[in-house]
Design a protein around this motif. Structure first.
Motif, PDB file in Angstrom:
ATOM      1  N   UNK A 160       0.888  -1.258  -0.067  1.00 38.31           N
ATOM      2  CA  UNK A 160       0.009   0.187   0.174  1.00 38.31           C
ATOM      3  C   UNK A 160       1.044   1.240   0.070  1.00 38.31           C
ATOM      4  N   UNK A 161       0.360   2.244   0.008  1.00 36.57           N
ATOM      5  CA  UNK A 161       1.073   3.612  -0.054  1.00 36.57           C
ATOM      6  C   UNK A 161       1.894   3.726   1.102  1.00 36.57           C
ATOM      7  N   UNK A 162       1.404   3.351   2.553  1.00 36.28           N
ATOM      8  CA  UNK A 162       2.234   3.236   3.617  1.00 36.28           C
ATOM      9  C   UNK A 162       3.504   2.298   3.517  1.00 36.28           C
ATOM     10  N   UNK A 163       3.386   1.322   2.823  1.00 35.14           N
ATOM     11  CA  UNK A 163       4.169   0.093   2.633  1.00 35.14           C
ATOM     12  C   UNK A 163       4.724   0.060   1.272  1.00 35.14           C
ATOM     13  N   UNK A 164       5.318   0.935   0.589  1.00 31.91           N
ATOM     14  CA  UNK A 164       5.509   0.714  -0.830  1.00 31.91           C
ATOM     15  C   UNK A 164       6.566  -0.012  -1.412  1.00 31.91           C
ATOM     16  N   UNK A 165       7.503  -0.411  -0.529  1.00 34.81           N
ATOM     17  CA  UNK A 165       8.902  -1.061  -0.903  1.00 34.81           C
ATOM     18  C   UNK A 165       8.599  -2.532  -1.361  1.00 34.81           C
ATOM     19  N   UNK A 166       8.909  -2.878  -2.702  1.00 33.97           N
ATOM     20  CA  UNK A 166       8.705  -3.920  -2.994  1.00 33.97           C
ATOM     21  C   UNK A 166       9.475  -5.109  -2.469  1.00 33.97           C
ATOM     22  N   UNK A 167      10.737  -4.621  -2.193  1.00 33.49           N
ATOM     23  CA  UNK A 167      11.600  -5.781  -1.290  1.00 33.49           C
ATOM     24  C   UNK A 167      11.033  -6.160  -0.118  1.00 33.49           C
ATOM     25  N   UNK A 168      10.151  -5.382   0.613  1.00 35.28           N
ATOM     26  CA  UNK A 168       9.699  -5.689   1.845  1.00 35.28           C
ATOM     27  C   UNK A 168       8.576  -6.885   1.621  1.00 35.28           C
ATOM     28  N   UNK A 169       7.917  -6.753   0.529  1.00 38.89           N
ATOM     29  CA  UNK A 169       7.050  -7.765   0.127  1.00 38.89           C
ATOM     30  C   UNK A 169       7.775  -9.100  -0.124  1.00 38.89           C
ATOM     31  N   UNK A 170       8.788  -9.002  -0.674  1.00 36.36           N
ATOM     32  CA  UNK A 170       9.853 -10.321  -0.950  1.00 36.36           C
ATOM     33  C   UNK A 170       9.934 -10.950   0.434  1.00 36.36           C
ATOM     34  N   UNK A 171      10.437  -9.879   1.315  1.00 35.63           N
ATOM     35  CA  UNK A 171      10.972 -10.383   2.691  1.00 35.63           C
ATOM     36  C   UNK A 171       9.873 -10.988   3.468  1.00 35.63           C
ATOM     37  N   UNK A 172       8.777 -10.464   3.403  1.00 35.46           N
ATOM     38  CA  UNK A 172       7.504 -10.971   4.156  1.00 35.46           C
ATOM     39  C   UNK A 172       7.016 -12.471   3.489  1.00 35.46           C
TER      40      UNK A 172
END
Length: 183
Positions: A160-172
């Motif tokens: 989302x707008x608050x959590x925009x970093x694609x690498x954070x999605x990969x980490x999660x």
């Protein structure tokens, strides 16, 4: 298909820009059929991203991102220093940014942030059994606030707008897959 039918050969490399965080190079390469092409490639140190869990919360950081011109909620992480092992960098970055040490840190895997343009890797870690040290140890140019956010909220808002970093999605995702294997 054979790899030889897909593999390009790098012929030369010219440094266009060198900064503290990355070097931009122009690469001349030859295709498998002999055509030549010029491409831009970024060389940078590898990074670490740590997914720290504290009870039913993830320990996250909120910071300004110049590229996006906005605040971003992310997992702690950063650059691996020269000569430093990824696990050492993960422990250091988490403690610097959050003021917590990990009693247990687990390697989850790695990924290239954008293989079309970049030659570095992000290494993902899970951190558990966290112990508060009481203070952050931020770099001179770091302005970071750490937060405890319910895991369910992070899963719901990632991307989302608050959590925009694609690498954070990969980490999660790597974290989620690791947790599922434990069940």
């Amino acid at each position: 298909m054979e790899d030889a039918k897909l593999t390009w050969t790098e012929k030369s490399k010219r440094e266009l820009l060198k900064t503290v965080v990355l070097t931009v190079n122009e690469i001349d390469s030859e295709s498998p059929t002999g055509e030549n092409g010029t491409y831009i490639v970024m060389d940078a140190p590898d990074w670490v991203i740590v997914v720290p869990r504290l009870g039913e919360n993830f320990l996250m950081v909120r910071q300004w991102r110049h590229g996006n011109k906005s605040l971003s909620i992310e997992f702690p992480g950063g650059v691996i220093n020269k000569g430093e092992k990824p696990e050492e960098a993960a422990k250091r970055e988490m403690e610097e940014e959050t003021g917590y040490k990990a009693g247990n840190i687990v390697y989850l895997g790695s990924a290239n942030p954008n293989p079309a343009l970049m030659r570095n890797y992000a290494h993902f870690f899970a951190a558990e059994d966290l112990v508060a040290t009481g203070e952050q140890h931020l770099d001179e140019d770091e302005f970071v606030e750490y937060l405890q956010i319910p895991c369910d909220e992070v899963y719901a808002k990632i991307g989302s707008e608050e959590y925009p970093h694609a690498l954070m999605m990969s980490a999660l995702l790597k974290y989620k897959l690791w947790k599922e294997k434990q069940l």
